[in-house]
Motif scaffolding. Structure first.
Motif, PDB file in Angstrom:
ATOM      1  N   THR A   1       0.826  -1.209   0.000  1.00  0.00           N
ATOM      2  CA  THR A   1       0.000   0.000   0.000  1.00  0.00           C
ATOM      3  C   THR A   1       0.858   1.256   0.000  1.00  0.00           C
ATOM      4  O   THR A   1       0.618   2.189  -0.773  1.00  0.00           O
ATOM      5  CB  THR A   1      -0.944   0.011   1.222  1.00  0.00           C
ATOM      6  OG1 THR A   1      -1.822  -1.106   1.120  1.00  0.00           O
ATOM      7  CG2 THR A   1      -1.755   1.296   1.297  1.00  0.00           C
ATOM      8  N   MET A   2       1.894   1.280   0.839  1.00  0.00           N
ATOM      9  CA  MET A   2       2.735   2.463   0.904  1.00  0.00           C
ATOM     10  C   MET A   2       3.566   2.623  -0.363  1.00  0.00           C
ATOM     11  O   MET A   2       3.716   3.732  -0.876  1.00  0.00           O
ATOM     12  CB  MET A   2       3.626   2.449   2.135  1.00  0.00           C
ATOM     13  CG  MET A   2       4.282   3.814   2.356  1.00  0.00           C
ATOM     14  SD  MET A   2       5.205   3.970   3.891  1.00  0.00           S
ATOM     15  CE  MET A   2       3.884   3.951   5.089  1.00  0.00           C
ATOM     16  N   ALA A   3       4.095   1.541  -0.906  1.00  0.00           N
ATOM     17  CA  ALA A   3       4.858   1.623  -2.160  1.00  0.00           C
ATOM     18  C   ALA A   3       3.967   2.151  -3.277  1.00  0.00           C
ATOM     19  O   ALA A   3       4.370   3.026  -4.055  1.00  0.00           O
ATOM     20  CB  ALA A   3       5.429   0.253  -2.530  1.00  0.00           C
ATOM     21  N   SER A   4       2.727   1.662  -3.336  1.00  0.00           N
ATOM     22  CA  SER A   4       1.769   2.137  -4.342  1.00  0.00           C
ATOM     23  C   SER A   4       1.449   3.608  -4.129  1.00  0.00           C
ATOM     24  O   SER A   4       1.324   4.374  -5.090  1.00  0.00           O
ATOM     25  CB  SER A   4       0.478   1.317  -4.277  1.00  0.00           C
ATOM     26  OG  SER A   4       0.735  -0.018  -4.606  1.00  0.00           O
ATOM     27  N   GLY A   5       1.304   4.014  -2.871  1.00  0.00           N
ATOM     28  CA  GLY A   5       1.048   5.419  -2.561  1.00  0.00           C
ATOM     29  C   GLY A   5       2.172   6.315  -3.020  1.00  0.00           C
ATOM     30  O   GLY A   5       1.940   7.405  -3.571  1.00  0.00           O
ATOM     31  N   LEU A   6       3.396   5.885  -2.829  1.00  0.00           N
ATOM     32  CA  LEU A   6       4.556   6.662  -3.295  1.00  0.00           C
ATOM     33  C   LEU A   6       4.560   6.765  -4.818  1.00  0.00           C
ATOM     34  O   LEU A   6       4.816   7.836  -5.377  1.00  0.00           O
ATOM     35  CB  LEU A   6       5.861   6.022  -2.798  1.00  0.00           C
ATOM     36  CG  LEU A   6       6.206   6.304  -1.350  1.00  0.00           C
ATOM     37  CD1 LEU A   6       7.195   5.279  -0.824  1.00  0.00           C
ATOM     38  CD2 LEU A   6       6.757   7.706  -1.202  1.00  0.00           C
ATOM     39  N   ILE A   7       4.273   5.678  -5.479  1.00  0.00           N
ATOM     40  CA  ILE A   7       4.219   5.678  -6.948  1.00  0.00           C
ATOM     41  C   ILE A   7       3.089   6.589  -7.429  1.00  0.00           C
ATOM     42  O   ILE A   7       3.266   7.378  -8.359  1.00  0.00           O
ATOM     43  CB  ILE A   7       4.086   4.247  -7.490  1.00  0.00           C
ATOM     44  CG1 ILE A   7       5.381   3.468  -7.217  1.00  0.00           C
ATOM     45  CG2 ILE A   7       3.746   4.254  -8.976  1.00  0.00           C
ATOM     46  CD1 ILE A   7       5.274   1.972  -7.387  1.00  0.00           C
ATOM     47  N   ASP A   8       1.938   6.527  -6.768  1.00  0.00           N
ATOM     48  CA  ASP A   8       0.813   7.403  -7.111  1.00  0.00           C
ATOM     49  C   ASP A   8       1.180   8.881  -6.957  1.00  0.00           C
ATOM     50  O   ASP A   8       0.630   9.738  -7.639  1.00  0.00           O
ATOM     51  CB  ASP A   8      -0.402   7.105  -6.230  1.00  0.00           C
ATOM     52  CG  ASP A   8      -1.086   5.800  -6.581  1.00  0.00           C
ATOM     53  OD1 ASP A   8      -0.767   5.195  -7.628  1.00  0.00           O
ATOM     54  OD2 ASP A   8      -1.955   5.369  -5.787  1.00  0.00           O
ATOM     55  N   CYS A   9       2.083   9.160  -6.033  1.00  0.00           N
ATOM     56  CA  CYS A   9       2.520  10.542  -5.798  1.00  0.00           C
ATOM     57  C   CYS A   9       3.624  10.971  -6.760  1.00  0.00           C
ATOM     58  O   CYS A   9       4.146  12.079  -6.658  1.00  0.00           O
ATOM     59  CB  CYS A   9       2.993  10.701  -4.364  1.00  0.00           C
ATOM     60  SG  CYS A   9       1.664  10.629  -3.158  1.00  0.00           S
ATOM     61  N   GLY A  10       4.019  10.105  -7.666  1.00  0.00           N
ATOM     62  CA  GLY A  10       4.991  10.473  -8.687  1.00  0.00           C
ATOM     63  C   GLY A  10       6.388   9.914  -8.521  1.00  0.00           C
ATOM     64  O   GLY A  10       7.269  10.192  -9.332  1.00  0.00           O
ATOM     65  N   ALA A  11       6.629   9.132  -7.486  1.00  0.00           N
ATOM     66  CA  ALA A  11       7.960   8.546  -7.294  1.00  0.00           C
ATOM     67  C   ALA A  11       8.215   7.483  -8.362  1.00  0.00           C
ATOM     68  O   ALA A  11       7.307   6.741  -8.736  1.00  0.00           O
ATOM     69  CB  ALA A  11       8.079   7.929  -5.905  1.00  0.00           C
ATOM     70  N   LYS A  12       9.451   7.458  -8.839  1.00  0.00           N
ATOM     71  CA  LYS A  12       9.850   6.498  -9.868  1.00  0.00           C
ATOM     72  C   LYS A  12      11.056   5.696  -9.390  1.00  0.00           C
ATOM     73  O   LYS A  12      11.824   6.146  -8.550  1.00  0.00           O
ATOM     74  CB  LYS A  12      10.204   7.240 -11.149  1.00  0.00           C
ATOM     75  CG  LYS A  12       9.021   7.953 -11.784  1.00  0.00           C
ATOM     76  CD  LYS A  12       9.484   8.799 -12.968  1.00  0.00           C
ATOM     77  CE  LYS A  12       8.365   9.536 -13.624  1.00  0.00           C
ATOM     78  NZ  LYS A  12       7.592  10.400 -12.768  1.00  0.00           N
ATOM     79  N   LYS A  13      11.210   4.514  -9.962  1.00  0.00           N
ATOM     80  CA  LYS A  13      12.346   3.659  -9.621  1.00  0.00           C
ATOM     81  C   LYS A  13      13.635   4.473  -9.752  1.00  0.00           C
ATOM     82  O   LYS A  13      13.824   5.186 -10.733  1.00  0.00           O
ATOM     83  CB  LYS A  13      12.379   2.443 -10.554  1.00  0.00           C
ATOM     84  CG  LYS A  13      13.417   1.431 -10.168  1.00  0.00           C
ATOM     85  CD  LYS A  13      13.315   0.187 -11.027  1.00  0.00           C
ATOM     86  CE  LYS A  13      14.337  -0.827 -10.549  1.00  0.00           C
ATOM     87  NZ  LYS A  13      14.207  -2.099 -11.239  1.00  0.00           N
ATOM     88  N   GLY A  14      14.484   4.385  -8.742  1.00  0.00           N
ATOM     89  CA  GLY A  14      15.741   5.119  -8.732  1.00  0.00           C
ATOM     90  C   GLY A  14      15.661   6.477  -8.058  1.00  0.00           C
ATOM     91  O   GLY A  14      16.689   7.087  -7.764  1.00  0.00           O
ATOM     92  N   ASP A  15      14.434   6.987  -7.796  1.00  0.00           N
ATOM     93  CA  ASP A  15      14.290   8.266  -7.089  1.00  0.00           C
ATOM     94  C   ASP A  15      14.808   8.140  -5.670  1.00  0.00           C
ATOM     95  O   ASP A  15      14.708   7.082  -5.043  1.00  0.00           O
ATOM     96  CB  ASP A  15      12.821   8.703  -7.022  1.00  0.00           C
ATOM     97  CG  ASP A  15      12.322   9.346  -8.298  1.00  0.00           C
ATOM     98  OD1 ASP A  15      13.116   9.507  -9.254  1.00  0.00           O
ATOM     99  OD2 ASP A  15      11.119   9.691  -8.337  1.00  0.00           O
TER     100      ASP A  15
END
Length: 159
Positions: free
Chosen positions: A44-58
């Motif tokens: 859930t938290m990983a998905s939330g970060l991705i939803d907020c615009g975080a990308k692999k390597g950020d």
């Protein structure tokens, strides 16, 4: 002697979930997460970060006290492929800004605070002084603080 295995931290968690889903993974005071619950919270938290615009390597910073939510945030970063930076809870805003600028933090996860440091108050100037910073993400317990995205419970609520 058993050989060491070459697996990621996330792979090790997934294996533990598969083998011991109902066993306790984290016990912290009155809070308790089984491996299954912990894994779901990490997703859930990983998905939330991705939803907020975080990308692999950020680069994602975590600035909160030692708690289950901090551990979940760490594992969420591992799962999504972010570069995790844990910040000392004693740092104040000037020190934090210098460090975040030096390493180009894009997402900052904060809790309530620790001892005499109020992370929410200290982070007020970050958006204006940390050019790479895209989001401050709140994982504290005060659900009335709607000015911050709360990725612990809500997803996709961009600022």
């Amino acid at each position: 002697m058993k050989m060491l295995r070459n697996i990621t931290i996330d792979q090790a968690l997934r294996e533990a979930v598969e083998k011991y889903p109902k066993n306790k993974a984290i016990v912290y005071g009155d809070e308790c997460y089984t491996y299954e619950e912990f894994d779901a919270a990490v997703t859930t938290m990983a998905s939330g970060l991705i939803d907020c615009g975080a990308k692999k390597g950020d680069r994602v910073g975590v600035w909160c006290d030692t708690s289950p939510k901090a551990i979940i945030a760490m594992f969420a970063c591992f799962r999504a492929g972010f570069v995790l930076t844990m910040f000392n809870t004693s740092l104040l805003h000037q020190e934090m800004m210098e460090l975040m600028n030096a390493i180009d933090i894009k997402q900052l996860i904060i809790g309530e605070g620790y001892k005499n440091v109020d992370f929410i108050k200290e982070s007020e100037l970050f958006y204006d002084n940390v050019p790479a910073l895209q989001n401050i993400l709140y994982i504290g317990n005060d659900m009335t603080r709607r000015e911050y995205k709360n990725i612990a419970r809500y997803r996709g609520t961009n600022r």
